[in-house]
Design a protein around this motif. Structure first.
Motif, PDB file in Angstrom:
ATOM      1  N   ASP A 137      63.306   0.787 -18.014  1.00 22.70           N
ATOM      2  CA  ASP A 137      62.627   1.918 -18.645  1.00 22.70           C
ATOM      3  C   ASP A 137      63.610   3.058 -18.892  1.00 22.70           C
ATOM      4  O   ASP A 137      63.682   3.609 -19.998  1.00 22.70           O
ATOM      5  CB  ASP A 137      61.472   2.386 -17.762  1.00 22.70           C
ATOM      6  CG  ASP A 137      60.638   3.474 -18.424  1.00 22.70           C
ATOM      7  OD1 ASP A 137      60.347   3.348 -19.629  1.00 22.70           O
ATOM      8  OD2 ASP A 137      60.284   4.447 -17.724  1.00 22.70           O
ATOM      9  N   LYS A 138      64.395   3.425 -17.885  1.00 17.33           N
ATOM     10  CA  LYS A 138      65.374   4.501 -18.033  1.00 17.33           C
ATOM     11  C   LYS A 138      66.453   4.130 -19.038  1.00 17.33           C
ATOM     12  O   LYS A 138      66.882   4.955 -19.841  1.00 17.33           O
ATOM     13  CB  LYS A 138      65.993   4.847 -16.674  1.00 17.33           C
ATOM     14  CG  LYS A 138      65.030   5.553 -15.758  1.00 17.33           C
ATOM     15  CD  LYS A 138      65.635   5.816 -14.403  1.00 17.33           C
ATOM     16  CE  LYS A 138      64.580   6.446 -13.497  1.00 17.33           C
ATOM     17  NZ  LYS A 138      65.040   6.614 -12.140  1.00 17.33           N
ATOM     18  N   TRP A 139      66.893   2.902 -19.009  1.00 20.00           N
ATOM     19  CA  TRP A 139      67.911   2.433 -19.931  1.00 20.00           C
ATOM     20  C   TRP A 139      67.401   2.507 -21.371  1.00 20.00           C
ATOM     21  O   TRP A 139      68.113   2.939 -22.278  1.00 20.00           O
ATOM     22  CB  TRP A 139      68.323   1.015 -19.555  1.00 20.00           C
ATOM     23  CG  TRP A 139      69.376   0.429 -20.440  1.00 20.00           C
ATOM     24  CD1 TRP A 139      70.666   0.822 -20.547  1.00 20.00           C
ATOM     25  CD2 TRP A 139      69.221  -0.670 -21.330  1.00 20.00           C
ATOM     26  NE1 TRP A 139      71.332   0.026 -21.456  1.00 20.00           N
ATOM     27  CE2 TRP A 139      70.456  -0.889 -21.953  1.00 20.00           C
ATOM     28  CE3 TRP A 139      68.136  -1.490 -21.655  1.00 20.00           C
ATOM     29  CZ2 TRP A 139      70.646  -1.903 -22.887  1.00 20.00           C
ATOM     30  CZ3 TRP A 139      68.328  -2.479 -22.584  1.00 20.00           C
ATOM     31  CH2 TRP A 139      69.585  -2.677 -23.195  1.00 20.00           C
ATOM     32  N   GLN A 140      66.134   2.094 -21.591  1.00 19.30           N
ATOM     33  CA  GLN A 140      65.553   2.152 -22.941  1.00 19.30           C
ATOM     34  C   GLN A 140      65.433   3.600 -23.418  1.00 19.30           C
ATOM     35  O   GLN A 140      65.697   3.885 -24.575  1.00 19.30           O
ATOM     36  CB  GLN A 140      64.174   1.472 -22.958  1.00 19.30           C
ATOM     37  CG  GLN A 140      64.213  -0.019 -22.815  1.00 19.30           C
ATOM     38  CD  GLN A 140      64.806  -0.697 -24.041  1.00 19.30           C
ATOM     39  OE1 GLN A 140      64.753  -0.194 -25.136  1.00 19.30           O
ATOM     40  NE2 GLN A 140      65.393  -1.864 -23.815  1.00 19.30           N
ATOM     41  N   LYS A 141      65.032   4.509 -22.525  1.00 19.77           N
ATOM     42  CA  LYS A 141      64.908   5.923 -22.906  1.00 19.77           C
ATOM     43  C   LYS A 141      66.284   6.501 -23.220  1.00 19.77           C
ATOM     44  O   LYS A 141      66.431   7.261 -24.192  1.00 19.77           O
ATOM     45  CB  LYS A 141      64.235   6.716 -21.789  1.00 19.77           C
ATOM     46  CG  LYS A 141      62.756   6.443 -21.685  1.00 19.77           C
ATOM     47  CD  LYS A 141      62.143   7.217 -20.535  1.00 19.77           C
ATOM     48  CE  LYS A 141      60.661   6.887 -20.408  1.00 19.77           C
ATOM     49  NZ  LYS A 141      60.057   7.546 -19.252  1.00 19.77           N
ATOM     50  N   GLN A 142      67.290   6.163 -22.432  1.00 19.90           N
ATOM     51  CA  GLN A 142      68.664   6.624 -22.672  1.00 19.90           C
ATOM     52  C   GLN A 142      69.161   6.098 -24.007  1.00 19.90           C
ATOM     53  O   GLN A 142      69.766   6.829 -24.788  1.00 19.90           O
ATOM     54  CB  GLN A 142      69.575   6.174 -21.535  1.00 19.90           C
ATOM     55  CG  GLN A 142      70.997   6.616 -21.667  1.00 19.90           C
ATOM     56  CD  GLN A 142      71.168   8.076 -21.301  1.00 19.90           C
ATOM     57  OE1 GLN A 142      70.347   8.639 -20.599  1.00 19.90           O
ATOM     58  NE2 GLN A 142      72.221   8.676 -21.782  1.00 19.90           N
ATOM     59  N   LYS A 143      68.889   4.852 -24.264  1.00 22.93           N
ATOM     60  CA  LYS A 143      69.299   4.219 -25.508  1.00 22.93           C
ATOM     61  C   LYS A 143      68.621   4.887 -26.710  1.00 22.93           C
ATOM     62  O   LYS A 143      69.260   5.122 -27.729  1.00 22.93           O
ATOM     63  CB  LYS A 143      68.962   2.725 -25.463  1.00 22.93           C
ATOM     64  CG  LYS A 143      69.453   1.926 -26.606  1.00 22.93           C
ATOM     65  CD  LYS A 143      69.097   0.463 -26.395  1.00 22.93           C
ATOM     66  CE  LYS A 143      69.318  -0.331 -27.650  1.00 22.93           C
ATOM     67  NZ  LYS A 143      68.858  -1.699 -27.510  1.00 22.93           N
ATOM     68  N   ARG A 193      67.556   7.981 -26.881  1.00 26.32           N
ATOM     69  CA  ARG A 193      68.093   9.339 -27.044  1.00 26.32           C
ATOM     70  C   ARG A 193      69.432   9.332 -27.760  1.00 26.32           C
ATOM     71  O   ARG A 193      69.750  10.248 -28.496  1.00 26.32           O
ATOM     72  CB  ARG A 193      68.247  10.019 -25.679  1.00 26.32           C
ATOM     73  CG  ARG A 193      66.976  10.642 -25.200  1.00 26.32           C
ATOM     74  CD  ARG A 193      67.230  11.493 -23.961  1.00 26.32           C
ATOM     75  NE  ARG A 193      66.323  10.946 -22.950  1.00 26.32           N
ATOM     76  CZ  ARG A 193      66.612  10.677 -21.718  1.00 26.32           C
ATOM     77  NH1 ARG A 193      67.803  10.927 -21.243  1.00 26.32           N
ATOM     78  NH2 ARG A 193      65.729  10.174 -20.904  1.00 26.32           N
ATOM     79  N   THR A 194      70.249   8.314 -27.519  1.00 22.53           N
ATOM     80  CA  THR A 194      71.576   8.267 -28.127  1.00 22.53           C
ATOM     81  C   THR A 194      71.549   7.771 -29.565  1.00 22.53           C
ATOM     82  O   THR A 194      72.530   7.927 -30.282  1.00 22.53           O
ATOM     83  CB  THR A 194      72.531   7.386 -27.299  1.00 22.53           C
ATOM     84  OG1 THR A 194      71.996   6.070 -27.200  1.00 22.53           O
ATOM     85  CG2 THR A 194      72.736   7.986 -25.923  1.00 22.53           C
ATOM     86  N   GLU A 195      70.458   7.168 -29.974  1.00 25.21           N
ATOM     87  CA  GLU A 195      70.371   6.646 -31.354  1.00 25.21           C
ATOM     88  C   GLU A 195      69.929   7.694 -32.321  1.00 25.21           C
ATOM     89  O   GLU A 195      69.443   8.684 -32.171  1.00 25.21           O
ATOM     90  CB  GLU A 195      69.420   5.455 -31.412  1.00 25.21           C
ATOM     91  CG  GLU A 195      69.982   4.269 -30.708  1.00 25.21           C
ATOM     92  CD  GLU A 195      69.018   3.071 -30.716  1.00 25.21           C
ATOM     93  OE1 GLU A 195      67.853   3.220 -31.104  1.00 25.21           O
ATOM     94  OE2 GLU A 195      69.460   2.016 -30.332  1.00 25.21           O
TER      95      GLU A 195
END
Length: 185
Positions: free
Chosen positions: A175-181, A183-185
Motif C-alpha cells: 500500500d505504501k509503495w503504491q502510494k509512493q509510486k 506521488r512520483t508519477e
C-alpha cells in the motif's frame, strides 16, 4: 466418533462416490458460503480426501467457479452489491486496493471472499479481466490452504497471529509503495 473412525467413514464415502467425489467436492465449494464454511476448511478437506495435488487443483476449480458466480450475483442483485459496498466502506474506508493487495488478502483465511471479488470487479473493466485476476489470485490460497491448512490450524495461537501479522505487514508495505509510486508519477 474418534478420528480413526471418521477417516474410515470418509474413505468409504469417497470409495462409494467414485468419480462423483471430485464433482461433489467442487459443489461443496459452491455451497460453502450458504452453509458458512470458511474457504480454508473446505481446502483442508480437499487435501485430506484427495491429497495435495488433486485437492489443490479441485479447490482452484471450485474457488474459480465461485468467483464467477460472485461476479454474476453482484451484477444481478443490486442489494447484494450495496451490502458489499457498505462492508467495503466499513472495513476499508477511503481506500483503493491494488490487484496485488487483493491477492494477498485472498491468502488471509478470514477475509470475506465476496468482498474481495467486489474489489476486483471495481478494478477490472470486463468480466474476462476480472476472471483472469481472480483465477490468478486463487492459485496461492488453493495451494497453501490445501498443503498447509491443517498445519496452520494446529499451530499455537501466537504462530498463527505472527503469520497474520506478516501478511498484514506485506499488505501495508505494498500500500505504501503504491502510494509512493503514485506521488512520483
Amino acid at each position: 466418533m474418534d478420528l480413526t473412525e471418521f477417516e474410515r467413514a470418509l474413505e468409504n464415502f469417497i470409495n462409494q462416490a467414485g468419480l462423483w467425489a471430485p464433482l461433489l467436492f467442487i459443489v461443496l465449494h459452491l455451497i460453502r458460503p450458504l452453509v458458512f464454511l470458511p474457504v480454508i476448511a473446505v481446502c483442508i478437506v480437499g487435501g485430506f480426501v484427495f491429497g495435495f495435488v488433486q485437492g489443490a487443483f479441485l479447490s482452484f476449480i471450485g474457488l474459480t467457479l465461485m468467483s464467477f458466480i460472485s461476479y454474476m450475483l453482484i451484477n444481478k442483485f443490486p442489494r447484494f452489491r450495496a451490502k458489499l459496498a457498505s462492508l467495503k466502506d466499513k472495513l476499508f474506508p477511503n481506500r483503493n486496493l491494488t490487484v496485488t493487495q487483493v491477492m494477498i488478502l485472498r491468502i488471509m483465511p478470514f477475509v470475506h471472499f465476496h468482498l474481495l471479488s467486489f474489489y476486483l470487479m471495481e478494478m477490472t473493466p470486463t468480466r474476462r479481466e476480472y476472471m483472469y485476476y481472480s483465477a490468478l489470485g486463487l492459485i496461492a490460497p488453493s495451494i497453501l490452504y490445501t498443503a498447509f491448512g491443517r498445519a496452520i490450524s494446529e499451530f499455537p495461537w501466537y504462530t498463527t497471529l505472527s503469520m497474520f501479522l506478516l501478511l498484514a505487514a506485506i499488505f501495508s508495505f505494498i500500500d505504501k509503495w503504491q502510494k509512493q509510486k503514485a506521488r512520483t508519477e
